[in-house]
Design a protein around this motif. Structure first.
Motif, short mmCIF file in Angstrom:
data_model
loop_
_atom_site.label_atom_id
_atom_site.label_comp_id
_atom_site.label_asym_id
_atom_site.label_seq_id
_atom_site.Cartn_x
_atom_site.Cartn_y
_atom_site.Cartn_z
N THR D 26 43.50 67.66 -15.25
CA THR D 26 44.39 67.48 -16.74
C THR D 26 43.74 67.78 -17.80
O THR D 26 44.16 68.46 -18.55
N ARG D 27 42.33 67.41 -17.93
CA ARG D 27 41.50 67.67 -19.31
C ARG D 27 41.01 68.88 -19.15
O ARG D 27 40.20 69.33 -20.03
N LYS D 28 40.80 69.66 -17.91
CA LYS D 28 40.28 70.90 -17.81
C LYS D 28 38.85 70.95 -18.40
O LYS D 28 38.22 71.62 -18.98
N THR D 29 37.96 69.84 -17.83
CA THR D 29 36.65 69.61 -17.64
C THR D 29 36.21 68.93 -16.56
O THR D 29 36.78 68.23 -15.85
N ASP D 30 34.66 69.28 -16.40
CA ASP D 30 34.17 68.37 -15.07
C ASP D 30 33.83 66.99 -15.42
O ASP D 30 33.42 66.31 -14.54
N PHE D 31 33.95 66.70 -16.78
CA PHE D 31 33.39 65.54 -16.92
C PHE D 31 34.34 64.29 -17.13
O PHE D 31 35.57 64.24 -17.36
N VAL D 32 33.95 63.18 -16.16
CA VAL D 32 34.66 61.82 -16.00
C VAL D 32 34.10 60.89 -16.56
O VAL D 32 33.02 60.57 -16.10
N ASN D 33 34.48 60.43 -17.41
CA ASN D 33 33.82 59.35 -18.43
C ASN D 33 33.71 58.09 -17.81
O ASN D 33 34.48 57.55 -16.87
N ASN D 34 32.69 57.15 -18.27
CA ASN D 34 32.42 55.97 -17.58
C ASN D 34 33.77 54.88 -17.34
O ASN D 34 33.43 54.11 -16.23
N LEU D 35 34.66 54.89 -18.31
CA LEU D 35 35.68 53.89 -18.05
C LEU D 35 36.26 54.03 -16.51
O LEU D 35 36.52 53.23 -15.93
N TRP D 36 36.47 55.58 -16.15
CA TRP D 36 37.17 55.60 -14.99
C TRP D 36 35.98 55.32 -14.03
O TRP D 36 36.54 54.71 -12.78
N ARG D 37 34.86 55.47 -13.89
CA ARG D 37 33.84 55.24 -12.91
C ARG D 37 33.93 53.76 -12.89
O ARG D 37 33.45 53.41 -11.75
N ALA D 38 33.84 53.02 -13.81
CA ALA D 38 34.06 51.73 -13.79
C ALA D 38 35.12 51.02 -12.96
O ALA D 38 35.27 50.17 -12.09
N LEU D 39 36.20 51.68 -13.26
CA LEU D 39 37.70 51.10 -12.84
C LEU D 39 37.65 51.65 -11.21
O LEU D 39 38.29 50.98 -10.47
N ALA D 40 36.96 52.38 -10.80
CA ALA D 40 36.48 52.85 -9.38
C ALA D 40 36.27 51.62 -8.69
O ALA D 40 36.51 51.76 -7.09
#
Lengths: 136, 136, 136, 136, 136, 136
Positions: D26-40
């Protein structure tokens, strides 16, 4: 309106009556405002809350009585408590707050709110000069 | 960290230099704290913000300088601005705040927060006695 | 008062009627409170909001129904939403909250607000013992 | 630091991997920021949160993408969420926000905070002209 | 109700009259809302507040007029200022805000509040990618 | 960092030592977290704050210990106190909070924040059915 049921005659409970009597004696007025009437739904909570307010606000201390009320108003505004803004503005006036002081208080509260939001929006790092943790 | 890019030498911009010089002269110190350095990303916003802070906080007025800082700290705590709590606690100390006054300030801010939450939880109606709108 | 215009007969819209019917069936009451009536100005927002409230609050889960309402009240108080404090206090009572539990809830919310303000005023550093980020 | 334990390799869980892949696409980037990593730490909460963010923020709608980010930043500042201020300021820049627009956003947020506090301090009554509840 | 006494005829004071006249001329309406009437208790505070609102909100700038009002509403909601939510929602409508835009604004404000609380609850660390402080 | 200077050996003060000893005995751990160490700058404030926390949080009462911690976390999130979120999340885990309960707590806090903002944005009138003030 209220989220609790207050008895028609709260002073029928001797614990409530004792607190209300102390409020009237401390403040030298017959008026007991609605916060205390609502808290009367739980006499223990009423007693503890009044004891803390009396100890901090109605006892001579390091800050003068009017300054303490100005701080109380400022916090109440920032926390969005309309009831508290009303009751502590009235208390500040009873302790001598003039219109000029009231206007200046509101101006400073407004300015602080503005720079609070600016600093949060900028995510400014705290200057090491402000740290006191290692100063003793 | 910050959400804005600050130039390595912000005072290369004469508008920024003029504000920083006035901050140093007004406060009688060489130290210009990070809020002003971050605001330098937009000289007009820097100028307006400093002008307002100077007019209210560094000019004799109806409230004394220490009281004004105590109010500023109180609002900054309630709004959760860590940077502002640090900078204005330091300013209050520079204006003479003692440890006893600081402890009392925190106690009153904490008590106000508690009764703010109690009043909001109870949804207390404002006593008509507090209304000033018809008093003139 | 309200910032939106609500239709005199919101259930003339079948999407609104379906949500209102589900609210009544889920809660086993004919009463549909004003939040849902106001949200009816945008049926899609109404549908999504109710679906989320129903999924979290009216479905058996890891926390019991009364605990969930107590948490909801606590957040609503801290965020200063008078409407929400009223509606969720009523919901908690419907789920069995006693006066003693209500008083204790308010006391804990008040205490939390006080220590929140103290910790923010002191700018306490987080103890490394609290960190869980490296614990898996 | 974090209050939850995030797995070293969150994408070992196929539900997490599916969300992270959709974020990247969706964002056209490889970067997944920490909020999503924490929600995992809770795949269901991660899925629901991302679904809502994607539906509102990454789908063409009545407001343009940059305006939506400006509103998101404004709320995040007022709620004192430093992480959110950072992430949505970065998002707004990615969608074209200029320095001049950023400075103006901060100025308006600061002004709104000031007048919010003034209106709360004055306890201004709402003008009947603002009511829309009877307008349909 | 109000915490200040407003004169029955505020425009008897020429400084107040000048501000009210400018409000009417700028907004092309005879209506002067209650915030300004309450601020009239201190003409200097009234003048400064109006001057700032006019400069930011009623002057062409980097953001369009409707976007500025949407940001103002968002901050007012997050700060819990009911008066301000009413007055700026009315202002946004006067500048063309549709029902669909209003619903979307509320949805984004609600989503931002939700993720603000999630990020604060998780205590997510800021990704270094978001830092702009060293970018110039 | 901190806004107060804490002594290198706070327990040299017998009042501080007595509180720290009671914290350790009550919690059955040697660990005394930073909030109490910072409060040691004013022994009276330390004593009063601990006495209140102990009475409400470490004494059997109408709400069970884990529920009380969940409410504490919820308020701390809404008030944006990162330190408090960390310390009370750790306390909740020590009292048995599972990952599933933690995720659900965060989901409810997030939902409450969203509907708080929606209700404030809509300026919903309180339904007369919610009023308890006349119910006794």
């Amino acid at each position: 309106m209220s989220t609790v049921a207050t008895p028609a005659d709260p002073e029928a409970d001797p614990r409530v009556k004792a607190v209300f009597d102390d409020i009237r004696a401390t403040r030298k007025t017959d008026f007991v405002n609605n916060l205390w009437r609502a808290l009367a739904f739980d006499p223990a909570l009423l007693e503890r809350t009044w004891a803390e307010v009396k100890a901090l606000m109605a006892t001579p201390s390091a800050l003068d009585p009017l300054t303490k009320e100005l701080v109380y108003i400022a916090v109440s505004i920032a926390n969005g408590c309309g009831y508290c803004v009303h009751s502590h503005t009235a208390a500040a006036r009873a302790k001598g707050m003039t219109d000029a002081q009231h206007a200046e208080l509101l101006a400073i509260v407004g300015l602080a709110a503005k720079t609070n939001h600016l600093a949060t929006g900028l995510q400014v790092a705290v200057d090491p000069q402000f740290d006191r943790s290692a100063s003793r």
